[in-house]
Scaffold this active site. Structure first.
Site, mmCIF file in Angstrom:
data_model
loop_
_atom_site.group_PDB
_atom_site.id
_atom_site.type_symbol
_atom_site.label_atom_id
_atom_site.label_comp_id
_atom_site.label_asym_id
_atom_site.label_seq_id
_atom_site.Cartn_x
_atom_site.Cartn_y
_atom_site.Cartn_z
ATOM 1 N N VAL A 166 29.148 7.428 31.677
ATOM 2 C CA VAL A 166 30.225 6.568 31.621
ATOM 3 C C VAL A 166 30.799 6.502 30.183
ATOM 4 O O VAL A 166 32.258 6.347 30.044
ATOM 5 C CB VAL A 166 29.665 5.259 32.116
ATOM 6 C CG1 VAL A 166 30.887 4.244 32.308
ATOM 7 C CG2 VAL A 166 28.960 5.284 33.549
ATOM 8 N N TYR A 167 30.109 6.526 29.103
ATOM 9 C CA TYR A 167 30.570 6.257 27.750
ATOM 10 C C TYR A 167 31.419 7.478 27.620
ATOM 11 O O TYR A 167 32.766 7.600 26.932
ATOM 12 C CB TYR A 167 29.428 6.412 26.793
ATOM 13 C CG TYR A 167 30.071 6.632 25.317
ATOM 14 C CD1 TYR A 167 30.604 5.542 24.572
ATOM 15 C CD2 TYR A 167 29.796 7.888 24.473
ATOM 16 C CE1 TYR A 167 30.923 5.710 23.208
ATOM 17 C CE2 TYR A 167 30.269 8.018 23.388
ATOM 18 C CZ TYR A 167 30.869 6.927 22.798
ATOM 19 O OH TYR A 167 31.192 6.985 21.386
ATOM 20 N N ALA A 168 30.877 8.806 27.856
ATOM 21 C CA ALA A 168 31.827 10.033 27.897
ATOM 22 C C ALA A 168 32.916 9.933 28.602
ATOM 23 O O ALA A 168 34.083 10.525 27.925
ATOM 24 C CB ALA A 168 31.188 11.351 28.279
ATOM 25 N N LYS A 171 35.609 7.740 26.558
ATOM 26 C CA LYS A 171 36.260 8.356 25.522
ATOM 27 C C LYS A 171 36.978 9.389 25.878
ATOM 28 O O LYS A 171 38.346 9.548 25.293
ATOM 29 C CB LYS A 171 34.974 8.772 24.457
ATOM 30 C CG LYS A 171 34.212 7.826 23.898
ATOM 31 C CD LYS A 171 35.200 6.940 23.107
ATOM 32 C CE LYS A 171 34.458 5.992 22.395
ATOM 33 N NZ LYS A 171 35.419 4.999 21.578
#
Length: 260
Positions: A166-168, A171
């Site tokens: 989810v972070y990827a 970003k």
């Protein structure tokens, strides 16, 4: 930690003197280096963070040195509270013409463990606040006739790194937000760029993720020897905020030692 580490000989951008700069997640790590670097340029720096004691201590230290720095404890995932804080900063320091969307959390997570609530929280801290901060400051930039929005990206998704899907995704979406806003806001001479750090040796990274195997990976992957430090990221942010980058918009500026 010395937040000026990695800065080398700091360039002076005379046009940043007196500008109001807003930085999210400014109490530690890359954010702290950003706050210090802009303050040293003579900018009026406003920053928010959930770490109240750290933020207050940083603001007090820089203010004691004669810099114009204001801090407000704030959870950037509360859009209304964040926009209200931005308005208060503008009333006390002047209209914001440089926005650095730095706040993020690269907490590790797997596909299986993320439910809808956690997904929304990760999107909020890594992407959503950048949109609503931009929404709040763009009218000020339009009135001023120019501005710079700097979104912090990541090389992680470019490398297809695992451990934080989810972070990827957040970003990667940040890069899309940069491109879209750059086109939309360009007519008002508002520049929007993505500052893309590599693996930066913050206290958090060193404490949680950087072991001997990680150091070997960094050494093998970067073209340049040594570590990417918070000060290296701050130096690029100064350039993107200043008139020195007057014709730079919709671009990725990667500071990763030559990894990707």
């Amino acid at each position: 930690m010395n937040n000026e580490k990695g800065a080398g000989m700091q360039a002076v951008y005379a046009d940043l003197n007196g500008k109001t700069v807003l930085i999210s997640g400014g109490a530690s790590g890359i954010g702290e280096a950003l706050v210090c670097a802009f303050a040293q340029q003579g900018a009026k720096v406003a920053f928010v963070d959930m770490a109240q004691s750290q933020g207050e201590a940083l603001a007090a230290r820089l203010s004691a040195q004669g810099h114009h720095v204001a801090f407000a404890p704030c959870d950037v995932t509360d859009e209304a509270a964040y926009q209200a804080a931005i308005e208060r900063f503008a009333q006390t320091l002047g209209p914001v013409t440089v926005l650095v969307n730095n706040a993020a959390n690269d907490v590790r997570h797997s596909l299986e463990e993320v439910d809808a609530s956690k997904f929304d929280k990760l999107i909020s801290v890594n992407l959503k606040h950048a949109f609503f901060a931009s929404q709040a400051v763009v009218p000020m930039m339009k009135a001023a006739g120019a501005g710079s929005v700097i979104n912090l990206g990541s090389i992680g998704w470019m490398m297809a790194s695992s451990g934080y899907p989810v972070y990827a995704a957040s970003k990667a979406a940040t890069h899309g937000l940069t491109r879209a806003l750059a086109r939309e806001l360009g007519p008002w001479r508002i520049r929007v760029n993505t500052l893309v750090p590599g693996w930066v040796m913050t206290e958090k990274q060193l404490a949680l993720w950087v072991d001997d195997a990680a150091r070997e990976l960094i050494s093998r992957s970067q073209c340049l020897p040594g570590s990417v430090e918070p000060g290296h990221i701050a130096q690029m942010a100064l350039f993107l905020a200043s008139d020195a980058s007057a014709m730079c918009s919709a671009q990725n500026f990667i500071v990763d030692g030559g990894w990707v």
